[in-house]
Scaffold this active site. Structure first.
Site, short mmCIF file in Angstrom:
data_model
loop_
_atom_site.label_atom_id
_atom_site.label_comp_id
_atom_site.label_asym_id
_atom_site.label_seq_id
_atom_site.Cartn_x
_atom_site.Cartn_y
_atom_site.Cartn_z
N SER A 1 1.21 47.07 69.94
CA SER A 1 0.45 48.30 70.10
C SER A 1 1.15 49.46 69.40
CB SER A 1 0.30 48.59 71.60
OG SER A 1 -0.48 49.73 71.76
N GLY A 2 0.41 50.19 68.59
CA GLY A 2 0.98 51.34 67.90
C GLY A 2 1.63 51.01 66.57
N THR B 1 -4.97 49.08 63.31
CA THR B 1 -6.29 49.67 63.11
C THR B 1 -6.31 50.54 61.86
OG1 THR B 1 -6.70 49.56 65.48
CG2 THR B 1 -8.07 51.06 64.22
N ASN C 1 0.34 54.39 72.40
CA ASN C 1 -0.46 54.78 71.24
C ASN C 1 -1.57 55.72 71.70
OD1 ASN C 1 -2.04 54.92 68.97
ND2 ASN C 1 -2.34 52.71 68.74
N SER D 1 -5.14 53.81 71.13
CA SER D 1 -4.93 52.37 71.27
C SER D 1 -6.25 51.63 71.41
CB SER D 1 -4.05 52.12 72.50
OG SER D 1 -3.76 50.76 72.59
N SER D 2 -6.43 50.58 70.60
CA SER D 2 -7.64 49.76 70.72
C SER D 2 -7.51 48.91 71.97
CB SER D 2 -7.79 48.82 69.52
OG SER D 2 -7.44 49.45 68.32
N GLY E 1 -2.01 43.20 69.97
CA GLY E 1 -0.76 42.47 69.78
C GLY E 1 -0.16 42.05 71.11
N GLU F 1 1.89 41.79 74.34
CA GLU F 1 2.24 42.89 75.25
C GLU F 1 3.22 42.44 76.33
OE1 GLU F 1 -1.40 44.60 76.84
OE2 GLU F 1 -1.74 45.75 75.01
#
Ligand code: ATP
Ligand code: MG
Length: 698
Positions: free
Chosen positions: A107-108, A112, A157, A160-161, A389, A391
């Protein structure tokens, strides 16, 4: 921009394969860091692109750079997401091969953003006749809407998606985009009803409250006070606009504009926003209890939610406080207690929102359908995968279990495709090679998804089994049955052997990317994903057209038990795997340089950890095991022909012979290279340095 291998001291090497000490993680990290400090965020491992998030805008994108990459071979320019896209696009056109670009990282890390650059490049280099402008525009406009509804600010993030996305772009035989299709995976719907401290709900809620015109706000019965709404006020001051650069008001206009471009009518947009507002109202319906029976307070919100969804107020009230069960043809209705009514209310909010999200994706897909497909020429696809991703949080639940399971599957694709294609290439070119040891995570995938014995089967069994089942009976069961598995640690095993400190409600999976401790609380509930019949029935008769189709009557009539959440996820993942395996893959491995969303900070420890679990060192070793470098005869000859009088200015004869003449002139030792069927393979990077240096010094 880096110009040549002469810059090696300052900007490192463009391709990690060229590192002298390629086995050393320090050397690999040192190279990334050196480049990062020079604002060079991209580096290759062979054809895999490694990208380190700069957390600042760099002047490395846009029309001018796109031009520099257009119609070039991947080795001719410094590493870039445009170069990867150009190579994939070129292969799609020249070799009629379907492509997929797999973007991974935590994440981050920039997945994206990378996926948007891929799309931006495709949009910029296609449509020579100006005929597919509307399609391109639609493809580009999906992102702002999906991000508004599917992204949220998290501690990692700001954008974040919270869902997985696979987008296919369809190209006609001219290489122009004519349509697209999106698959979405598992939205993190628990966020709709609650967030961790410092995090927000999905962007759209704030966008609506900040940006809605007064008439709209009135129609939706909303006030602008974020603190007033239970489902979104948890983040407190953090949820406000400003400091984070989240400009919610402006975004609402963009989102509505994007929906218009995607062909959504004003009525549809109104109904969508009404559903979003209804979720906020649902969250503000308080539930109290009188003599063990739930009572709803706060009439204004019941009224508003009922009006926006389009159902009689008393039906909503009754559905939120009762449960009807069908048993042998009879229906039995009983009142709910307070706790169950709160559960039912939250379940409704989550279901409405998650289904609305999937509806949006379907609606976009309808709009992205190609106008007409040619009967003779097959269209080609380029897929872009941007999925959550791996986690590891302090507290990991069912959601992390699903996400990490997904990452195990993707790692498997990576292993198979990188190793397989490498092996196949040597085979095809008739070259001997020595295989590299790597960890095959299939053993973990089996632990999770094996029939009858895997965690998914055991979880489903516990969800479907009548009687007194709970998260703890599930834990008991997996602890018993999987205790011997080397990638599973139960609290029992932990006590005896590993001395791990675990609570009695936890289990550990040893994932390829590291150990994760999961708390079983909520596993059964989230997997069952239950929404009481009364609520589904109510929703299927609402007059908000979109709300109504989210809950089809057929679902109520079906005798079959709905699939559990994890089984649905497993099936859709397996479908995704076959889609990916049928295409030619390109990889973008995204890396986060620090935990503070900060520019210019490169933490060796944090990057090192990601390098390890992304398997980048293994990737590098595989790439180096045989021959570090390979070039098509034509390209090799074209680039270096000036270094030999016999090949300059051109060689008359097959390129393969020209290459032989050239390397003989350069004095290559026999072990240093192999001549394959279509390519020359070079063993050591040093050899390439020398020739590249000679080329640069001409
Ligand atoms: P998640 O898994 O949480 O969705 P992600 O990998 O998709 O994370 P992004 O949203 O792409 O991460 O990136 C996070 C932030 O990092 C962006 O909002 C942006 O500020 C910054 N960022 C990422 N990539 C770049 C880039 N190439 N240039 C400049 N900034 C970037
Ligand atoms: Mg993302």
């Amino acid at each position: 921009m880096e110009r040549s291998l002469h810059d090696r001291d300052r900007v490192g090497v463009q391709d990690s394969v060229l590192l002298d000490n390629y086995r050393s993680e320090d050397a690999f990290l040192g190279n990334l860091k050196k480049r990062f400090k020079e604002n060079i965020i991209y580096t290759y491992i062979g054809h895999v692109l490694v990208s380190v998030n700069p957390y600042k805008d760099l002047p490395i994108y846009g029309p001018k750079t796109i031009k520099e990459y257009r119609n070039t071979h991947i080795i001719e320019n410094p590493p870039h997401v445009y170069a990867i896209t150009e190579a994939a696009y070129n292969s799609l056109i020249e070799e009629s091969q379907d492509q997929c670009i797999l973007i991974s990282g935590e994440s981050g890390s920039g997945k994206t953003e990378a996926s948007k650059k891929v799309l931006e490049y495709i949009a910029a280099v296609t449509d020579h006749r100006g005929q597919v402008q509307p399609v391109k525009e639609k493809l580009l406009q999906c992102n702002p809407v999906l991000e508004a509804f599917g992204n949220a600010k998290t501690t990692r993030n700001d954008n974040s998606s919270r869902f997985g996305k696979y987008m296919d772009i369809e190209f006609n035989s001219l290489g122009d985009p004519v349509g697209g299709n999106i698959l979405n995976y598992l939205l993190e719907k628990s966020r709709v009803v609650g967030q961790n401290p410092g995090e927000r709900n999905f962007h759209i809620f704030y966008q609506l409250l900040e940006g809605g015109e007064p008439e709209l706000m009135e129609a939706l019965h909303l006030t602008r006070k974020i603190d007033y709404y239970n489902y979104i006020s948890k983040a407190g001051k953090d949820s406000k606009v400003g400091a984070d650069g989240l400009n919610d008001a402006r975004h609402l206009k963009e989102v509505c504009n994007a929906m218009t471009i995607l062909g959504l009518s004003a009525r549809e947009q109104g109904e969508i926003l009404a559903i979003v507002a209804s979720v906020l109202h649902l969250g503000n319906i308080d539930v109290s209890e009188q003599q063990g029976v739930a009572v709803l307070d706060n009439f204004a919100h019941i009224f508003a939610a009922a009006e926006l969804l389009g159902c009689p107020e008393d039906v909503l009230r009754s559905a939120l406080t009762h449960r009807t069960i069908l048993a042998r043809g009879d229906t039995v209705t009983s009142p709910l207690d307070r706790e169950t009514a709160v559960y039912a209310r939250d379940a409704l909010a989550k279901a409405v929102y998650a289904r609305l999200f999937s509806w949006l994706v379907q609606r976009f897909n309808k709009s992205l359908q190609p106008a007409a497909r040619s009967k003779t020429a097959r269209n080609h696809l380029m897929g872009i995968l941007d999925i959550y991703g791996f986690e590891i949080f302090r507290h990991n639940s069912f959601e992390q279990f699903c996400i990490n399971y997904c990452n195990e599957k993707l790692q498997q694709v990576f292993i198979k495709l990188t190793l397989q294609s490498e092996q196949e290439e040597y085979l095809k070119e008739g070259i001997e090679w020595e295989p590299v040891e790597y960890f095959d995570n299939n053993v973990i995938i089996n632990l999770i998804e094996q029939k009858h014995k895997g965690i998914i089967s055991l979880l489903d069994e516990e969800c479907l089994r009548p009687g007194d089942t709970s998260d703890l009976t599930f834990l008991e069961k997996i602890s018993e049955q999987l205790n011997q598995h080397e990638h599973f640690i139960s609290h029992k095993k932990a006590d005896n052997k590993t001395k791990k400190i675990m609570s009695r409600e936890e289990f550990v999976l040893v994932h390829y990317a590291g150990e994760v401790t999961y708390d079983v609380n909520g596993f059964l509930d989230k997997n069952n994903d239950l929404l009481y019949r009364d609520l589904r029935e109510m929703m299927s008769s609402t007059t908000n057209n979109i709300a109504r189709v989210l809950f089809p009557k057929s679902e109520l009539q079906s005798k079959k038990r709905p699939e559990t959440a994890i089984s649905q996820f497993k099936n859709s993942l397996n479908q995704l795997m076959s889609i990916l395996m049928s295409k030619e893959p390109s990889y973008i491995r995204c890396i986060k340089p620090n935990d503070f969303k900060q520019a210019g900070v490169f933490s060796d420890e944090i990057v090192g950890h990601q390098v390890k679990y992304l398997g980048l060192m293994e990737n590098l070793r595989v790439r180096r095991a045989g021959f570090a470098y390979r070039r098509q005869f034509e390209q090799f000859l074209q680039r270096y022909k000036s270094l030999c009088p016999k090949t300059w200015p051109s060689y008359k004869g097959p390129a393969k012979d020209g290459v032989r003449v050239l390397i003989q002139h350069l004095g290559y030792q026999p072990d240093e290279f192999r001549i394959g069927e279509t390519k020359i393979f070079i063993r050591h990077p040093q050899t390439l340095f020398e020739i590249e240096d000679a080329f640069q010094a001409r």
